[in-house]
Design an enzyme around this catalytic site. Structure first.
Site, PDB file in Angstrom:
ATOM      1  N   GLU A 153       1.117  -2.376  12.721  1.00 17.29           N
ATOM      2  CA  GLU A 153       1.044  -3.807  12.843  1.00 17.29           C
ATOM      3  C   GLU A 153       1.637  -4.706  13.980  1.00 17.29           C
ATOM      4  O   GLU A 153       1.197  -5.879  13.957  1.00 17.29           O
ATOM      5  CB  GLU A 153       2.082  -4.408  11.626  1.00 17.29           C
ATOM      6  CG  GLU A 153       1.751  -3.965  10.017  1.00 17.29           C
ATOM      7  CD  GLU A 153       2.859  -4.136   9.001  1.00 17.29           C
ATOM      8  OE1 GLU A 153       4.056  -4.081   9.422  1.00 17.29           O
ATOM      9  OE2 GLU A 153       2.314  -4.539   8.020  1.00 17.29           O
ATOM     10  N   TRP A 162       0.777  -1.190   0.054  1.00 17.81           N
ATOM     11  CA  TRP A 162      -0.097  -0.006   0.012  1.00 17.81           C
ATOM     12  C   TRP A 162       0.761   1.268  -0.080  1.00 17.81           C
ATOM     13  O   TRP A 162       0.509   2.390  -0.307  1.00 17.81           O
ATOM     14  CB  TRP A 162      -1.216   0.006   1.184  1.00 17.81           C
ATOM     15  CG  TRP A 162      -0.329   0.062   2.555  1.00 17.81           C
ATOM     16  CD1 TRP A 162       0.768  -0.405   3.204  1.00 17.81           C
ATOM     17  CD2 TRP A 162      -0.532   0.932   3.521  1.00 17.81           C
ATOM     18  NE1 TRP A 162       1.007  -0.139   4.365  1.00 17.81           N
ATOM     19  CE2 TRP A 162       0.306   0.950   4.733  1.00 17.81           C
ATOM     20  CE3 TRP A 162      -1.686   1.936   3.612  1.00 17.81           C
ATOM     21  CZ2 TRP A 162      -0.128   1.665   5.794  1.00 17.81           C
ATOM     22  CZ3 TRP A 162      -1.575   2.733   4.834  1.00 17.81           C
ATOM     23  CH2 TRP A 162      -1.013   2.583   6.079  1.00 17.81           C
ATOM     24  N   ASP A 163       2.089   1.151   0.318  1.00 19.27           N
ATOM     25  CA  ASP A 163       3.048   2.184   0.255  1.00 19.27           C
ATOM     26  C   ASP A 163       2.981   3.008  -0.922  1.00 19.27           C
ATOM     27  O   ASP A 163       3.028   4.218  -0.881  1.00 19.27           O
ATOM     28  CB  ASP A 163       4.507   1.654   0.200  1.00 19.27           C
ATOM     29  CG  ASP A 163       5.003   0.965   1.250  1.00 19.27           C
ATOM     30  OD1 ASP A 163       3.879   0.050   1.994  1.00 19.27           O
ATOM     31  OD2 ASP A 163       6.093   0.794   1.936  1.00 19.27           O
ATOM     32  N   GLN A 199       3.382   2.354  13.994  1.00 18.38           N
ATOM     33  CA  GLN A 199       3.314   3.638  12.993  1.00 18.38           C
ATOM     34  C   GLN A 199       2.034   4.420  13.126  1.00 18.38           C
ATOM     35  O   GLN A 199       1.251   3.929  13.607  1.00 18.38           O
ATOM     36  CB  GLN A 199       3.540   3.113  11.628  1.00 18.38           C
ATOM     37  CG  GLN A 199       2.588   2.091  11.155  1.00 18.38           C
ATOM     38  CD  GLN A 199       3.062   1.321   9.967  1.00 18.38           C
ATOM     39  OE1 GLN A 199       3.742   0.067  10.228  1.00 18.38           O
ATOM     40  NE2 GLN A 199       3.010   1.706   8.858  1.00 18.38           N
TER      41      GLN A 199
END
Ligand code: IFM
Length: 729
Positions: free
Chosen positions: A468, A326-327, A583
């Site tokens: 995550e 998805w980056d 994150q």
């Protein structure tokens, strides 16, 4: 000023990070920033975009082509390389304005000083071409030999990937061709080496490699230069005869001559910078790090192909399986949308092309619609393994649920399609597959959701959000919000097509058997639960039960590590039972949906989550920077900008997940640096083709200026602390 990355001494500890830092590339291939005499031991690699292979049962990963720029020197029969003798002078540099890698090394030998200078580039004009100019000189007369050619014994993480090598010489050309193990795709590399001095040349062949040995006697202080033209082709490039195509490329280049090939290449760079440069006055460091971030995006941009996207580690090697995450959609796409819309379209096309893979994945898990691969390979199949982490204590693979539960990937792709359409106004994107992607993702989410009768709402259970470290959670705020967005985008897409493209609408509804789905989506959107800010604290709970987790500091959690490479998340990670997150998660949601939340909510959540964020992913700092700018606090934003824009310059990022190497370049952070500067500090917004800026420059910046392309028109945005101007060019 502001274009050269340089190191002036040799440190063997930096070999791997310099391989990333000094990379060159052109979207077709990435050539690591290694020195000419390096081999697979020093991770020399010419990484190819979009060609993957599996060896045995191990992970699939992209191919590294035979290395055609190998060159090593011997003096009076003894090898002279940076690894076997310490130099007295050494510099390695990257000219990011022109995409040129240079090195200069001097050794003090028993035959006096010996010097190598080299200059190389991966051509932007012919994406298959690499060129090297390699010059040696000696202080005294001596016998030198340059061993140069094609080193087929390449670095692989899970290789070898090539088999059935053919190694041959034909007149002035040398060639290596092979087949990939899994799909038997022909790959070829050929090289021509020209020189302007007399020498004795012989050919040395091994099973996978072919080298020239160029032996000659030097005159003191005379420069002896070789010019290498090399080319890489694979059958995936549409080539019927890969060797022939290689030869055509290099013969064309050699007939043009080095200077001409070089100047055409730098002309292309000029165009790239013309469209994408960002000028920063007031901080030379920020100027360089932002340009470097843009450079990194440029060298991996698939300008030449609509079949490719950009892997999470760019073209710096095989880590993260060379896969697309998805980056690309959430962190890199904005840069391309504003500066190279044709590349943005290619990136989105990759997802349209791989829709079938996403359908298969959804079906595999018992759902409908499109569940995109967490780590996508050429046909959209998921390269993510069930065991993405290895336990450092036992060496055993640890089950992770990234692939199964990061459903937010399908929302990121819907977001990319819909936002690209809104930005460009180009409905052909929707008509040529984009609409289908959005509808199929929405259908997936509807089939994934649970309707809770008692609460009269849909909930999204058992997922992993961007953070995550906390696996298999319920109602991750970011995920639910993105799913809401997807359902909304699907309904808007249907409305648009029905109103203006009725034939396409009818065909699509029939093709997807979607008529019943429409009512489902209306109800889904209406009743989908999206966690809201708490009335008192204004905080949004990251997922159900997050508030009950242990609230301890990052340092405390770090101090619980027994091994520094331990994985923090999953089953028994040190973070899993605490509030420490990997994150930006809620903060990412607040940034993306900034118009829907008050400044107080943004501020409260930023202040709450930031000290609890490890920033263990390079995707994280830029989001904190962006939300700070939204709040109007560029001083909070600034250190996060510095972190994201320097990630590949400092090499300061996680290199291991458990015992698995995850190093390489960080294109998402590079895209994040551009976003922080342009969408953050400059406060650029484009809505319905209308441009607005709301600047909030960091104190030390005096001025910033950049260009953007919106709906085919070019604009110059020029900002100082007291003024700004948007000029149509
Ligand atoms: O996509 C990211 C993920 O969000 C965090 N781990 C690394 C991946 C690739 O960059």
């Amino acid at each position: 000023m502001g274009w050269i990355i340089e190191e002036n001494k040799f440190d063997s500890n930096n070999i791997v990070s310099n391989g990333n830092k000094f990379m060159t590339g052109n979207g077709y291939m990435g050539y690591r920033g290694t020195l000419e005499e390096y081999t697979k031991k020093e991770l020399a690699a010419c990484n190819l975009a979009g060609l993957y292979d599996r060896q045995g049962d191990s992970w699939r990963e992209p191919i590294n082509a035979p290395n055609a720029l190998f060159a090593a020197l011997s003096v009076e029969g003894r090898e002279l390389g940076i690894m076997n003798m310490a130099p007295i002078e050494h510099s390695q540099s990257l000219d990011i304005k022109n995409g040129i890698h240079k090195r200069c090394t001097v050794w003090d030998t028993e035959y006096g000083k010996v010097k190598i200078t080299s200059e190389r580039f991966v051509s932007l004009t012919d994406v298959h071409m690499l060129c090297l100019k390699y010059t040696v000189s000696t202080e005294r007369t001596c016998n030198l030999a340059i061993k140069t050619g094609i080193d087929g014994d390449v670095w692989d993480i899970n290789g070898p990937h090539l088999e059935e090598y053919t190694v041959e010489q034909e007149k002035s050309l040398i060639k290596v061709s092979a087949l990939t193990q899994e799909l038997k795709v022909p790959v070829a590399v050929a090289e021509i080496c020209e020189r302007t001095f007399e020498a004795e040349e012989s050919i040395v062949k091994t099973e996978k490699s072919i080298f020239r040995n160029i032996a000659f006697k030097t005159e003191p202080k005379v420069q002896y230069t070789i010019y290498k033209y090399a080319s890489v082709w694979t059958e995936n490039d549409g080539s019927k005869n890969v060797l022939e195509d290689c030869c055509l490329s290099i013969l064309r280049a050699s007939s043009m001559g080095y200077e001409k090939v070089y100047s055409e290449h730098i002309e292309q760079w000029k165009d790239r910078w013309e469209a994408s440069d960002v000028l920063i006055e007031g901080s030379d460091e920020d100027q360089l790090s932002l340009r470097y971030s843009i450079y990194q995006l440029q060298i991996i941009a698939p300008m030449h192909s609509s079949k490719l996207s950009i892997p999470a580690r760019g073209l710096s090697g095989q880590t993260y399986k060379g896969a697309i995450f998805w980056d690309t959609e959430m962190f890199m796409l904005p840069f391309f949308l504003h500066t190279a819309p044709e590349v943005a379209r290619n990136l989105v096309n990759y997802r349209i092309r791989t829709l079938e893979g996403a359908r298969k994945k959804a079906e595999f898990y018992g759902f409908k619609g499109a569940f995109y691969a967490w780590e996508s390979h050429e046909n959209g199949e998921d390269a993510c393994s069930d065991f993405n982490v290895t336990d450092v204590f036992t060496g055993r693979p640890v089950k992770t649920y990234f692939k199964d539960k990061q459903v937010h990937i399908s929302a990121a792709i819907s977001y990319a399609v819909w936002e690209t359409y809104k930005f460009t106004g180009d409905v052909s994107l929707l008509l040529n597959g984009g609409a289908e992607v959005i509808l199929e993702c929405a259908r997936f989410f509807y089939s994934y959701a649970y309707f809770k009768e008692d609460k009269n709402r849909y909930e999204i259970l058992d997922v992993i959000g961007p953070d995550e470290y906390h696996e298999r959670v319920n109602n991750n705020a970011y995920t639910n919000k993105m799913i809401y967005y997807t359902a909304d985008a699907a309904l808007k897409t249907l409305e648009l097509l029905k109103k203006e493209y009725i034939k396409d609408y009818q065909e699509l509804i029939a093709k997807l058997d979607y008529s019943k789905e429409i009512n489902n989506l209306i109800k889904f959107k209406e009743k989908l639960y999206v966690p809201e800010p708490d009335e008192n604290t204004l905080l949004i709970e990251q997922f159900d039960g997050y508030n009950r987790l242990e609230d301890c500091s990052l340092d405390e959690v770090r101090s619980r590590l027994i091994n520094p490479r331990e994985y923090w998340g999953g089953g028994h990670g040190v973070s899993s039972t605490t509030k420490i997150i990997k994150q930006a998660d809620v903060v990412l949601m607040l940034y993306l949906f900034k118009n829907e939340y008050s400044n107080e909510v943004k501020k409260a959540n930023w202040e709450y989550y930031e000290p609890r964020t490890e920033h263990g992913s390079s995707l994280s700092p830029c989001i904190y920077s962006l939300l700070s700018c939204e709040i109007g606090n560029s001083e909070w934003a600034y250190p996060f900008f510095v972190k994201t824009s320097n990630v590949d310059l400092t090499g300061d990022s996680k290199q291991f997940a458990g015992s698995i190497y995850i190093g390489g370049t960080h294109p998402a952070a590079n895209g994040g640096a551009w976003m922080s500067a342009i969408l953050g500090f400059a406060g650029l917004k484009v809505e319905n083709g209308e441009i607005s800026v709301n600047p909030n420059l960091p104190e030390r910046w005096k001025r910033m200026a950049f260009k953007i392309i919106v709906r085919g028109e070019k604009y110059l945005v020029d900002i100082t602390h007291d003024n700004f101007q948007v000029t149509k060019l």
